[in-house]
Write an enzyme that holds these catalytic residues in place. Structure first.
Site, short mmCIF file in Angstrom:
data_model
loop_
_atom_site.label_atom_id
_atom_site.label_comp_id
_atom_site.label_asym_id
_atom_site.label_seq_id
_atom_site.Cartn_x
_atom_site.Cartn_y
_atom_site.Cartn_z
N HIS A 34 -2.52 3.31 11.24
CA HIS A 34 -2.31 2.59 13.06
C HIS A 34 -1.25 3.14 13.46
CE1 HIS A 34 1.75 2.00 10.75
NE2 HIS A 34 1.05 1.68 9.24
N HIS A 37 1.76 5.44 12.39
CA HIS A 37 1.51 6.94 11.92
C HIS A 37 1.44 7.12 12.69
CE1 HIS A 37 -0.63 3.61 8.78
NE2 HIS A 37 0.63 4.92 8.15
N ASP A 150 10.22 2.02 6.64
CA ASP A 150 10.35 1.63 4.92
C ASP A 150 11.97 2.79 4.40
OD1 ASP A 150 8.10 0.27 4.40
OD2 ASP A 150 7.84 1.93 4.39
O1 PAF Z 1 4.65 5.24 3.10
C1 PAF Z 1 3.50 5.72 2.53
O2 PAF Z 1 2.68 5.74 2.87
C2 PAF Z 1 3.17 6.14 0.88
O3 PAF Z 1 4.70 5.50 0.18
C3 PAF Z 1 3.74 7.80 0.70
C4 PAF Z 1 5.18 8.22 1.58
C5 PAF Z 1 2.76 7.80 1.29
C6 PAF Z 1 3.94 8.26 0.03
O4 PAF Z 1 2.36 7.78 -0.99
#
Ligand code: PAF
Length: 286
Positions: A34, A37, A150
């Site tokens: 999305h 990203h 996060d």
């Molecule tokens: O943030 C995420 O999407 C996941 O925790 C990651 C860093 C790709 C690890 O699987």
């Protein structure tokens, strides 16, 4: 865009790019891509010669099987998204490739994994660092992009790099907000228009806390009370059933995630609340 699914192949590819002097940017994802990203990819593209995006749903970080099964797997759409973003290389390993069975080794995180998000998700951060460490050793020396949304994940991964001496530079990417302040998240799609209004309480409470600190308040408890009150405050026109239900509103040291006695340097304000049954998180620096 090239697609690789074998770890050894990605390792060799990255080695050859570095041998030519190229800087590699890694954006680890679990797919279902999305706007958030897209932001990570854009920053990586500005700073690196080759951007590698990994798409891998990491079973180790799910604390329950149902969530793992329900997790959206949208590889075709993700590949189209990555092509349109101008990504050079996508790494799409199988589960067996990353975590060959039987799994005998995994990383665990002390302290940092038990707080905040970790309190309700035992084993989650151990699963995250185990896969991230594997992605780091496969890609090798690179810049790795993590969203500040996060924040706990970012703090834990940063500490892992420092403590285990991975040759990786972690690049934190700021939260993307809409024009009303709401932090973008795939979970927002699950909110109806009234719940979206209620969800604004999260960012509003953070802005309030940040402004109070800027105005000189240095008692973390006072800031937390201010944020909690704002989070649960009734909002005109929003049904009671849709009001935010507070999980936590905290002031922490950005590295240790521990609450300082006094606010004397940079802190991170973190909130989590449920709106219409959907759990949302947000944070801000102050
Ligand atoms: O943030 C995420 O999407 C996941 O925790 C990651 C860093 C790709 C690890 O699987």
């Amino acid at each position: 865009m090239d697609q690789i699914s074998r770890a050894r192949e990605l390792q060799a590819y990255c080695d050859s790019v570095r041998a030519e002097g190229g800087v590699i940017g890694l954006v680890p994802t679990m797919g279902a891509l999305h706007e958030g990203h897209m932001r990570l990819i854009k920053v990586a593209k500005q700073e690196c010669d080759l951007v590698v995006v990994s798409v891998f749903v990491n079973a180790l970080q799910f604390d329950n099987l149902q969530d793992l099964e329900k997790y959206p797997r949208t590889l075709e759409a993700d590949l189209a998204f990555l092509r349109s973003a101008g990504v050079d290389l996508v790494f799409t390993p199988s589960s067996q490739e990353i975590h060959p069975e039987p799994i005998l080794f995994h990383l665990e995180v002390d302290r940092l994994s038990e707080l905040l998000e970790g309190a309700s998700r035992p084993g989650h951060f151990g699963g995250v660092v185990t896969v991230v460490a594997k992605l780091f050793t496969i890609t090798g020396r690179c810049r790795a992009y993590f969203g500040e949304k996060d924040f706990q994940q970012l703090a834990i991964v940063s500490r892992m790099v420092e403590e285990i001496h991975f040759p990786i530079e972690i690049v934190p990417v700021p939260i993307v907000r809409d024009e009303r302040g709401l932090a973008l998240s795939s979970r927002n799609m699950r909110l109806d228009p009234e719940q979206l209004v209620a969800a604004l309480a999260l960012s509003r409470s953070l802005f309030l806390g940040r402004d109070a600190i800027a105005a000189g308040e240095n008692d973390p408890g006072a800031i937390e009370t201010l944020m909690s009150q704002e989070l649960v405050r009734e909002i005109d026109g929003v049904a009671k059933s849709n009001h935010a239900v507070l999980d936590y509103a905290l002031v922490v040291d950005p590295r240790t995630l521990i609450r300082p006695k006094r606010i004397e340097g940079p802190v991170r304000l973190l909130v989590a609340a449920k709106v219409g049954g959907v759990r949302l998180i947000d944070n801000i620096g102050a």
